[in-house]
Design a protein around this motif. Structure first.
Motif, PDB file in Angstrom:
ATOM      1  N   GLU A  11      48.080  31.962  32.517  1.00  0.00           N
ATOM      2  CA  GLU A  11      47.602  32.858  33.556  1.00  0.00           C
ATOM      3  C   GLU A  11      46.899  34.033  32.899  1.00  0.00           C
ATOM      4  OE1 GLU A  11      50.738  34.044  36.096  1.00  0.00           O
ATOM      5  OE2 GLU A  11      51.249  32.035  36.749  1.00  0.00           O
ATOM      6  N   THR A  12      45.871  34.526  33.539  1.00  0.00           N
ATOM      7  CA  THR A  12      45.131  35.663  33.037  1.00  0.00           C
ATOM      8  C   THR A  12      45.764  36.951  33.539  1.00  0.00           C
ATOM      9  OG1 THR A  12      43.112  34.357  33.037  1.00  0.00           O
ATOM     10  CG2 THR A  12      42.881  36.747  32.959  1.00  0.00           C
ATOM     11  N   GLN A  13      45.983  37.888  32.612  1.00  0.00           N
ATOM     12  CA  GLN A  13      46.595  39.153  32.972  1.00  0.00           C
ATOM     13  C   GLN A  13      45.565  40.269  32.815  1.00  0.00           C
ATOM     14  OE1 GLN A  13      49.580  39.371  34.236  1.00  0.00           O
ATOM     15  NE2 GLN A  13      50.032  37.204  33.946  1.00  0.00           N
ATOM     16  N   PRO A  14      45.679  41.343  33.601  1.00  0.00           N
ATOM     17  CA  PRO A  14      44.765  42.465  33.437  1.00  0.00           C
ATOM     18  C   PRO A  14      44.841  43.017  32.026  1.00  0.00           C
ATOM     19  CG  PRO A  14      46.026  42.681  35.483  1.00  0.00           C
ATOM     20  CD  PRO A  14      46.630  41.557  34.720  1.00  0.00           C
TER      21      PRO A  14
ATOM     22  N   TYR B  32      38.006  42.998  31.127  1.00  0.00           N
ATOM     23  CA  TYR B  32      38.665  42.318  32.245  1.00  0.00           C
ATOM     24  C   TYR B  32      37.776  42.425  33.478  1.00  0.00           C
ATOM     25  CZ  TYR B  32      41.953  41.485  36.059  1.00  0.00           C
ATOM     26  OH  TYR B  32      42.572  41.002  37.181  1.00  0.00           O
ATOM     27  N   GLY B  33      37.716  41.331  34.265  1.00  0.00           N
ATOM     28  CA  GLY B  33      36.907  41.332  35.474  1.00  0.00           C
ATOM     29  C   GLY B  33      35.423  41.366  35.176  1.00  0.00           C
TER      30      GLY B  33
ATOM     31  N   LYS C 128      36.851  38.666  39.408  1.00  0.00           N
ATOM     32  CA  LYS C 128      37.847  39.725  39.445  1.00  0.00           C
ATOM     33  C   LYS C 128      39.054  39.439  38.555  1.00  0.00           C
ATOM     34  CE  LYS C 128      36.771  41.348  44.128  1.00  0.00           C
ATOM     35  NZ  LYS C 128      37.306  41.605  45.494  1.00  0.00           N
ATOM     36  N   GLN C 129      39.231  38.192  38.137  1.00  0.00           N
ATOM     37  CA  GLN C 129      40.462  37.825  37.454  1.00  0.00           C
ATOM     38  C   GLN C 129      40.255  37.336  36.017  1.00  0.00           C
ATOM     39  OE1 GLN C 129      43.538  38.212  38.772  1.00  0.00           O
ATOM     40  NE2 GLN C 129      42.546  39.148  40.541  1.00  0.00           N
ATOM     41  N   ASP C 130      39.045  37.418  35.484  1.00  0.00           N
ATOM     42  CA  ASP C 130      38.827  36.825  34.165  1.00  0.00           C
ATOM     43  C   ASP C 130      38.962  37.852  33.046  1.00  0.00           C
ATOM     44  OD1 ASP C 130      36.572  38.351  34.341  1.00  0.00           O
ATOM     45  OD2 ASP C 130      35.170  36.765  33.828  1.00  0.00           O
TER      46      ASP C 130
ATOM     47  N   LEU D  45      40.181  32.367  32.675  1.00  0.00           N
ATOM     48  CA  LEU D  45      40.314  32.620  34.110  1.00  0.00           C
ATOM     49  C   LEU D  45      41.441  31.745  34.630  1.00  0.00           C
ATOM     50  CD1 LEU D  45      39.375  33.845  36.806  1.00  0.00           C
ATOM     51  CD2 LEU D  45      37.780  31.911  37.004  1.00  0.00           C
ATOM     52  N   ASN D  46      42.524  32.382  35.035  1.00  0.00           N
ATOM     53  CA  ASN D  46      43.685  31.670  35.557  1.00  0.00           C
ATOM     54  C   ASN D  46      44.119  30.573  34.583  1.00  0.00           C
ATOM     55  OD1 ASN D  46      43.659  33.310  37.862  1.00  0.00           O
ATOM     56  ND2 ASN D  46      42.165  31.972  38.864  1.00  0.00           N
TER      57      ASN D  46
END
Length: 650
Positions: free
Chosen positions: A26-29, A461-462, A466-468, A516-517
């Motif tokens: 999982e991708t984290q900030p 990040y982003g 928005k999540q990569d 990403l995810n």
């Protein structure tokens, strides 16, 4: 140094890259990076999960996704590891803290490792810290085996694991079993064994490669007392054998005076590790003791060679503050004694059949942080002594300083630079070649490395969604090794002396990664110039290093959404090596594709099914770090290799 970069290379180097952690699920900030000791070094790691997904069986499989590490030699008995072009004989390599010393024979590999046993492989390629151990001329590689606690599922107190595998290129079969358990809250016990049998492997294009059939056996018994009050204790006994009817020069099958001999390589490692970490910033005491024995028994040749290392390491880390400066100060002492012996079956061992080397090191390494600035500095003092039989003794002492800096310029951007020195004075000769009269050069000097590195890393990040996360970095390095000790066995008597001038490894490493995810992809690049003592391209110099073409590795991992299946793909591209010495052959470039899939069904917890296909398109090629003969021939790598593995934990 003249770097010849094509437009694609230049674009990537300009962008730069970051050495990413292992593939994330999982991708984290992104968070502000804290400048720590580890962030000051070029560290890389390979996890047990990656090794299982790739169905790793040898050293080459372990490092398939890293452009900076090459493994040449084809057959396992002939494989050697090269880090930034420098051969593994010049690296500090340990298994559970036990130094893998000794150089048995220059035509064979010296690392005998079972990938399935490993929890983690750590690689340090940057300037050597004082506490990296003695003799880290080109870097360090640390192999760590699994504990019983790593095998147990949550809530288990006893368990077992059965595994089996098939490989098509070598018509190989393997099987392993492990039993493990926990007594009370802290004590774990693990017993493991594995066997693998293979025929001659089929190289790319379809023909069988002779003298590559093998039998390997691995055994491990390990006790691990973890989180027992303030103490962790690990005690392990490991044995691994590799035997087969190999060529005497295992890594160069087309040599004109080649012959075969049934031979067995055996490694036995005994290791004790203790860590005491009470509730105090002033005490984190670690003790390691070990004995490591490496044997090469050549039956038809009726020769037996052995290298035995006995040693230990005691260190303490203190954490404290002086004003605004935070310190992690490590002090300690390490030592090893190495004995080597080469004997014929029918002859007693004489004075010139044995070498003895001893090194005692004292070290101090302070890793400091001041806001966004990290400063690591330290020094080693090494006192060495080597006994060359009737040729006499060599001893001395050296101090090796280091300084590394890291600056977190913004939340996304980090700059780093470093310089370090390393010394190897306690060094035995190549074991299989000793035995006759020998003369040692008067004033023989210890080998010394001077390593410099500079780099930049960026993480965002982003960037595209928005999540990569996007990671970029580039590192330039220069390693100069002086006073290489060479052994002339054609002179009478044999002669041990220092090479003039220095050997240089210099170049650029780059990596770009995007996640990403459940999707993670990385592209890495390595350009290394290896130059000999005359400033010419190094070529292939056994016990020193090897020149390879610019290397690209694109590795992608994807966890299918709402399934128990993960997929992977690795592309390895090596450009043609044209920068060679006059009269040497250029090394042709190649591109190889590997794919893999793994299934871990939720309905059958403990079951893992792995499928990997290496060299998918059956490319006929030779790894650039495999020794190239004057004819231009070198060891071909296996062709299309379908590997199916299954394991079940219960």
């Amino acid at each position: 140094m003249h770097l010849r970069l094509n437009p694609l290379t230049l674009a990537l180097v300009t962008a730069g890259t970051l050495s990413l952690p292992t593939h994330a699920q999982e991708t984290q900030p992104v968070e502000t990076v804290t400048v720590t000791a580890d962030s000051l070094q070029g560290n890389m790691a390979v996890s047990a999960e990656e090794l299982e997904a790739r169905q790793a069986q040898d050293l080459e499989d372990m490092f398939r996704d890293n452009a900076s590490i090459n493994v040449g030699g084809g057959v396992g008995a002939g494989q050697k590891v090269y880090l930034r072009g420098v051969e593994d004989t010049n690296l500090n390599i340990t298994v559970d803290g036990a130094a893998q010393g000794g150089y048995l024979f220059h035509h064979q590999g010296r690392l005998n490792i079972e990938p399935e046993l490993l929890k983690r492989v750590g690689v340090e390629s940057g300037p050597a810290s004082a506490d990296s151990g003695p003799g880290a001329l080109g870097g360090s590689v640390r192999f760590e085996t699994k504990d019983a606690q790593d095998m147990l599922r949550p809530g288990q107190t006893i368990g077992a694991r059965l595994a089996g595998g098939l490989e098509s290129a070598a018509n190989a079969t393997s099987g392993s079993s492990a039993v493990y358990g926990r007594l009370g809250e802290s004590l774990g016990i693990l017993a493991y064994m594995k066997g693998r049998n293979s025929d001659d492997y089929r190289h790319g294009g379809g023909d069988l490669q002779p003298a590559t059939a093998s039998q390997q056996r691995s055994y491990l018994l390990k006790l691990s007392l973890l989180n027992h009050g303030d103490h962790d204790v690990r005690v392990s006994a490991e044995r691994r054998t590799d035997q087969g009817d190999y060529f005497v020069r295992a890594h160069m099958p087309y040599f004109s005076r080649q012959s075969r001999s049934y031979q067995e390589t055996e490694r036995e490692t005994l290791s004790f590790q203790h860590r005491w970490a009470p509730d105090s910033d002033w005490i984190e005491l670690t003790t390691k003791l070990y004995q490591n024995t490496l044997d090469l028994d050549r039956i038809e040749s009726e020769t037996f060679s052995r290298a035995r290392n006995i040693g230990g390491d005691i260190r303490n880390q203190m954490r404290f503050e002086t004003g605004v400066v935070q310190h992690a100060l490590t002090t300690g002492v390490d030592m090893f004694e190495q004995k080597t012996e080469n004997i014929d079956y029918d002859e007693a061992s004489g004075a010139n059949n044995q070498d003895k080397a001893r090194n005692i090191g004292l070290f101090l390494q302070d890793r400091m942080t001041v806001g966004d600035l990290g400063i690591a500095w330290g020094a080693r003092f090494d006192d060495y002594h080597t006994d060359y039989g009737q040729a006499g003794e060599v001893d001395g002492s050296e101090i090796s300083p280091n300084l590394q800096l890291s600056y977190q310029a913004t939340d996304n951007l980090r700059l780093h630079a470093g310089y370090g020195e390393a010394v190897r004075g306690a060094k035995t000769r190549e074991v299989l070649l000793i035995g006759g009269d020998v003369e040692v050069e008067k004033g023989l000097k210890p080998e010394q490395a001077k390593q410099a590195e500079i780099g930049v890393e960026w993480q965002g990040y982003g960037m595209l969604t928005k999540q990569d996360t996007l990671n970029l970095a580039v590192t330039g390095f220069n390693t100069r090794i002086e006073n290489f000790q060479a052994y002339d066995r054609r002179s009478d008597p044999h002669y041990l002396y220092n090479l003039e001038d220095e050997v240089t490894s210099q170049g650029i490493e780059a990596r770009v990664g995007w996640a990403l995810n459940q999707f993670d992809t990385q592209l890495s690049y390595s350009h290394v110039d290896m130059e000999d003592e005359n400033g010419d391209p190094l070529g292939d110099e056994m016990a020193i290093g090897a020149s390879v073409g610019d290397t690209w590795v694109w590795d992608t991992q994807y966890q299918l959404v709402d399934t128990d299946v993960s997929l992977g793909y690795t592309l390895t591209g090596v450009e043609r090596l044209t920068d060679v010495q006059d009269g040497d052959h250029e090394k042709p470039g190649y591109v190889v594709h590997d794919v893999r899939a793994q299934w871990q069904p939720a309905a059958y917890q403990g079951l893992t099914v792995s499928l990997a296909v290496n060299n998918l398109l059956d490319k006929e090629y030779s790894e650039h770090s495999s020794f190239t003969l004057s004819s231009g021939s070198s060891m071909p790598e296996p062709g299309r290799d379908l590997r199916l593995g299954m394991s079940y934990r219960f």
